[in-house]
Design a protein around this motif. Structure first.
Motif, PDB file in Angstrom:
ATOM      1  N   TYR A 163      -2.873  19.914  85.703  1.00 54.57           N
ATOM      2  CA  TYR A 163      -2.461  20.614  86.773  1.00 54.57           C
ATOM      3  C   TYR A 163      -1.418  19.662  87.650  1.00 54.57           C
ATOM      4  CZ  TYR A 163      -2.512  23.596  90.907  1.00 54.57           C
ATOM      5  OH  TYR A 163      -2.191  24.513  91.841  1.00 54.57           O
ATOM      6  N   GLU A 164      -1.812  18.689  87.920  1.00 57.06           N
ATOM      7  CA  GLU A 164      -0.942  17.650  88.683  1.00 57.06           C
ATOM      8  C   GLU A 164       0.388  17.334  88.103  1.00 57.06           C
ATOM      9  OE1 GLU A 164      -4.496  15.231  90.745  1.00 57.06           O
ATOM     10  OE2 GLU A 164      -3.350  14.323  89.475  1.00 57.06           O
ATOM     11  N   THR A 165       0.424  16.962  86.596  1.00 56.63           N
ATOM     12  CA  THR A 165       1.446  16.626  86.058  1.00 56.63           C
ATOM     13  C   THR A 165       2.441  17.818  85.692  1.00 56.63           C
ATOM     14  OG1 THR A 165       0.273  15.228  84.871  1.00 56.63           O
ATOM     15  CG2 THR A 165       2.468  15.599  84.040  1.00 56.63           C
ATOM     16  N   HIS A 166       1.966  19.081  85.640  1.00 60.74           N
ATOM     17  CA  HIS A 166       2.864  20.401  85.425  1.00 60.74           C
ATOM     18  C   HIS A 166       3.077  21.291  86.648  1.00 60.74           C
ATOM     19  CE1 HIS A 166       3.241  19.479  81.240  1.00 60.74           C
ATOM     20  NE2 HIS A 166       1.996  19.205  81.180  1.00 60.74           N
ATOM     21  N   CYS A 167       2.029  21.773  87.155  1.00 56.06           N
ATOM     22  CA  CYS A 167       1.896  22.804  88.099  1.00 56.06           C
ATOM     23  C   CYS A 167       2.470  22.141  89.432  1.00 56.06           C
ATOM     24  CB  CYS A 167       0.690  23.476  88.333  1.00 56.06           C
ATOM     25  SG  CYS A 167       0.626  24.765  89.658  1.00 56.06           S
ATOM     26  N   LEU A 168       1.722  21.086  89.845  1.00 57.18           N
ATOM     27  CA  LEU A 168       2.105  20.383  91.420  1.00 57.18           C
ATOM     28  C   LEU A 168       3.498  19.569  91.094  1.00 57.18           C
ATOM     29  CD1 LEU A 168       0.318  20.434  93.820  1.00 57.18           C
ATOM     30  CD2 LEU A 168      -0.619  17.999  92.894  1.00 57.18           C
ATOM     31  N   LYS A 169       3.837  19.177  90.333  1.00 53.62           N
ATOM     32  CA  LYS A 169       5.192  18.310  89.936  1.00 53.62           C
ATOM     33  C   LYS A 169       6.263  19.475  90.123  1.00 53.62           C
ATOM     34  CE  LYS A 169       7.673  15.158  87.214  1.00 53.62           C
ATOM     35  NZ  LYS A 169       7.760  13.855  86.364  1.00 53.62           N
ATOM     36  N   THR A 170       5.993  20.287  89.204  1.00 53.45           N
ATOM     37  CA  THR A 170       7.055  21.388  88.948  1.00 53.45           C
ATOM     38  C   THR A 170       7.340  22.043  90.422  1.00 53.45           C
ATOM     39  OG1 THR A 170       6.632  21.733  86.800  1.00 53.45           O
ATOM     40  CG2 THR A 170       7.867  23.415  87.923  1.00 53.45           C
ATOM     41  N   TYR A 171       6.128  22.504  91.119  1.00 55.94           N
ATOM     42  CA  TYR A 171       6.263  23.161  92.639  1.00 55.94           C
ATOM     43  C   TYR A 171       6.874  22.155  93.506  1.00 55.94           C
ATOM     44  CZ  TYR A 171       4.982  25.542  96.841  1.00 55.94           C
ATOM     45  OH  TYR A 171       5.022  25.958  98.144  1.00 55.94           O
ATOM     46  N   ILE A 172       6.850  20.983  93.485  1.00 57.32           N
ATOM     47  CA  ILE A 172       7.360  20.139  94.431  1.00 57.32           C
ATOM     48  C   ILE A 172       8.657  20.110  94.106  1.00 57.32           C
ATOM     49  CG2 ILE A 172       7.379  17.857  95.169  1.00 57.32           C
ATOM     50  CD1 ILE A 172       4.367  17.198  94.950  1.00 57.32           C
ATOM     51  N   GLN A 173       9.399  19.882  92.822  1.00 54.28           N
ATOM     52  CA  GLN A 173      10.643  20.051  92.444  1.00 54.28           C
ATOM     53  C   GLN A 173      11.415  21.188  92.945  1.00 54.28           C
ATOM     54  OE1 GLN A 173      10.437  18.884  88.466  1.00 54.28           O
ATOM     55  NE2 GLN A 173      10.344  16.618  88.741  1.00 54.28           N
ATOM     56  N   GLN A 174      10.796  22.263  92.659  1.00 53.78           N
ATOM     57  CA  GLN A 174      11.237  23.545  92.777  1.00 53.78           C
ATOM     58  C   GLN A 174      11.395  23.977  94.368  1.00 53.78           C
ATOM     59  OE1 GLN A 174      12.681  26.064  90.742  1.00 53.78           O
ATOM     60  NE2 GLN A 174      12.247  24.624  89.057  1.00 53.78           N
ATOM     61  N   ARG A 175      10.415  23.307  95.309  1.00 61.33           N
ATOM     62  CA  ARG A 175      10.349  23.622  96.408  1.00 61.33           C
ATOM     63  C   ARG A 175      11.355  22.704  97.464  1.00 61.33           C
ATOM     64  NH1 ARG A 175       5.390  21.640 100.053  1.00 61.33           N
ATOM     65  NH2 ARG A 175       6.151  19.664  99.480  1.00 61.33           N
ATOM     66  N   SER A 176      11.694  21.600  96.716  1.00 65.82           N
ATOM     67  CA  SER A 176      12.808  20.628  97.308  1.00 65.82           C
ATOM     68  C   SER A 176      14.157  21.235  96.806  1.00 65.82           C
ATOM     69  CB  SER A 176      12.945  19.340  96.681  1.00 65.82           C
ATOM     70  OG  SER A 176      13.021  19.423  95.446  1.00 65.82           O
ATOM     71  N   THR A 177      14.447  22.120  95.872  1.00 69.33           N
ATOM     72  CA  THR A 177      15.501  22.844  95.892  1.00 69.33           C
ATOM     73  C   THR A 177      15.546  24.144  96.738  1.00 69.33           C
ATOM     74  OG1 THR A 177      15.642  22.132  93.375  1.00 69.33           O
ATOM     75  CG2 THR A 177      16.812  24.017  93.841  1.00 69.33           C
ATOM     76  N   MET A 178      14.455  24.657  96.781  1.00 67.08           N
ATOM     77  CA  MET A 178      14.658  26.228  97.397  1.00 67.08           C
ATOM     78  C   MET A 178      14.861  25.764  98.716  1.00 67.08           C
ATOM     79  SD  MET A 178      11.391  28.798  97.580  1.00 67.08           S
ATOM     80  CE  MET A 178      10.471  27.789  98.171  1.00 67.08           C
ATOM     81  N   TYR A 179      14.086  24.738  99.666  1.00 66.58           N
ATOM     82  CA  TYR A 179      14.100  24.515 100.926  1.00 66.58           C
ATOM     83  C   TYR A 179      15.041  23.522 101.169  1.00 66.58           C
ATOM     84  CZ  TYR A 179       9.765  26.915 101.414  1.00 66.58           C
ATOM     85  OH  TYR A 179       8.790  28.123 101.548  1.00 66.58           O
ATOM     86  N   SER A 180      16.445  23.810 101.261  1.00 63.46           N
ATOM     87  CA  SER A 180      17.347  22.852 101.512  1.00 63.46           C
ATOM     88  C   SER A 180      17.417  22.272 102.994  1.00 63.46           C
ATOM     89  CB  SER A 180      18.809  23.445 101.245  1.00 63.46           C
ATOM     90  OG  SER A 180      19.168  24.693 102.216  1.00 63.46           O
ATOM     91  N   ASN A 181      18.384  21.044 103.339  1.00 58.04           N
ATOM     92  CA  ASN A 181      18.250  20.538 104.673  1.00 58.04           C
ATOM     93  C   ASN A 181      18.466  21.533 105.745  1.00 58.04           C
ATOM     94  OD1 ASN A 181      17.457  18.116 103.700  1.00 58.04           O
ATOM     95  ND2 ASN A 181      19.462  17.473 103.245  1.00 58.04           N
ATOM     96  N   GLU A 182      19.568  22.541 105.462  1.00 59.03           N
ATOM     97  CA  GLU A 182      19.912  23.404 106.387  1.00 59.03           C
ATOM     98  C   GLU A 182      18.965  24.473 106.547  1.00 59.03           C
ATOM     99  OE1 GLU A 182      21.381  22.988 103.712  1.00 59.03           O
ATOM    100  OE2 GLU A 182      22.017  24.586 102.624  1.00 59.03           O
TER     101      GLU A 182
END
Length: 397
Positions: A163-182
């Motif tokens: 869960y940590e390696t796949h779900c958690l890591k994937t979610y954090i990566q996708q979230r950083s793309t979705m929530y841009s600085n602006e």
């Protein structure tokens, strides 16, 4: 020269009891590798200290090609060098697959300590409540045949790690793309509709990566895998969102933006029920990652969680579901044994009942959200995107 510090064996060939860094007794998977407690602590302290890697080794290099042909004392000398030299030890940690990004930040550590404290208070509350009922000692005794064995603990560790390696890591990566600085300065009253697709898509991709990483999933036929993903996965987005909130650190503006996105998807009336259900989940579910993540797996390997997301006639229904049911029984039994081990019989019954009750509430809200996604024109792209993601992932595997 190839040295023992540069060797990267396949993870499937890891010994079951030995640390792959220093050959001591391993305690489990830590930061992506099977290690002992000292190597786990060493990596957590020094992973971000790149100057250690640049410092020269004060010991001699050891040729890997002749290690397996030397006597035991020579092998012991290899691992002693690793323990004595910080540069060699840290380099070997990275080469053997330990990941710096799995180390919690200071904010995540604070959040983790809060979760541990909350979990402890909940256990104490359940224990006190159990004592108030004046249960006899004989009623709380767990039979030896239901206690967790070593293989059960290994299975639990693998699920949490996956869960940590796949779900958690994937979610954090996708979230950083979705929530841009602006996005931080985005006015919620003018929230772009793209987030109505991006947020469910991020939740789906992260949960998909976890469930499809399980060996039990790949043991099924293609039709069974497609049936589970298209039939069950979307109904687990809400339960998984709760676990992600417990496991990830959220900035206040991220929480506010996520709330505004769900309000836009649900509409005002349904969003009130959404909030009430979310508060019920926070109040009722125990914050034990093993329980919640294993519960997600149990629900996923169900014969049917169908909620009319697609035309039922277009979905291929497996003629034989015994394999799916057998897998679910294995995970359900493992969950029950863990609950008995941690909380005793009556505590296990209460927690299991809470899991079922809260999931039924979440399923009802999930069904209503599904209706919104399918019937509102502005959310049609969200519906089509989720369908494409599920089909694409299955074909990939």
């Amino acid at each position: 020269m190839s040295t023992i510090f540069d060797h990267q064996p396949n993870q499937t060939s890891w010994p079951s009891r030995e640390c792959i860094i220093c050959n001591s007794k391993a305690i489990g998977i830590n930061f992506g590798a099977l290690t002992c407690a000292p190597c786990k602590a060493f990596f957590r302290r020094n992973a971000r200290r790149k100057e250690i890697l640049e410092s020269p080794c004060q010991h001699r290099n050891i040729d890997l090609s002749i290690v397996n042909y030397m006597n035991d004392s020579y092998k012991i000398d290899c691992y002693l060098q690793i323990r004595r030299c910080s540069s060699c030890r840290l380099r070997r940690c990275f080469n053997m697959g330990m990941k710096e990004e799995l180390i919690r930040t200071d904010e995540e550590n604070i959040r983790h300590k809060q979760l541990v404290d909350m979990n402890r208070r909940k256990r104490e509350f359940l224990k006190q409540k159990q004592q108030n009922k004046q249960l006899s000692i004989s009623q709380c005794i767990v039979n030896n045949d239901v206690l967790l064995h070593e293989s059960d603990w290994c299975h639990l560790t693998n699920i949490v790690s996956a869960y940590e390696t796949h779900c958690l890591k994937t979610y954090i990566q996708q979230r950083s793309t979705m929530y841009s600085n602006e996005t931080k300065s985005c006015q919620h009253q003018h929230l772009p509709t793209k987030y109505c697709t991006a947020l469910p898509m991020t939740l789906t991709i992260s949960l998909c990566s976890f469930l499809q990483s399980l060996p039990a999933f790949h043991s099924l036929s293609h039709i069974n895998r497609m049936f589970l993903c298209k039939n069950n996965l979307r109904l687990l987005l809400f339960p998984n969102m709760f676990e992600l909130r417990q496991s990830c650190f959220f900035e206040p503006w991220q929480i506010s933006l996520e709330k505004a996105t769900w309000e836009l998807i649900c509409g005002p009336q349904l969003f009130e029920e959404f909030n009430r259900t979310a508060k019920l989940v926070e109040r009722s579910l125990i914050t034990d990652p093993i329980i919640i993540r294993l519960w997600l797996v149990v629900l996923f390997f169900s014969s049917s969680l169908f909620c009319l997301y697609d035309n039922y006639l277009l979905l291929k229904i497996p003629k034989k579901k015994t394999t799916i049911i057998d897998i679910q029984n294995i995970y359900a039994t493992l969950l029950w044994k863990y609950l008995l081990y941690r909380h005793g019989y009556f505590g296990a019954v209460q927690i299991y009942s809470n899991l079922i009750h809260t999931y039924l509430q979440m399923q009802r809200i999930g069904f209503e959200i599904g209706v919104q996604v399918r019937t509102r024109n502005e959310l049609l792209i969200t519906y089509e995107t989720l369908n494409q993601i599920l089909t694409f992932d299955i074909r990939n595997n």
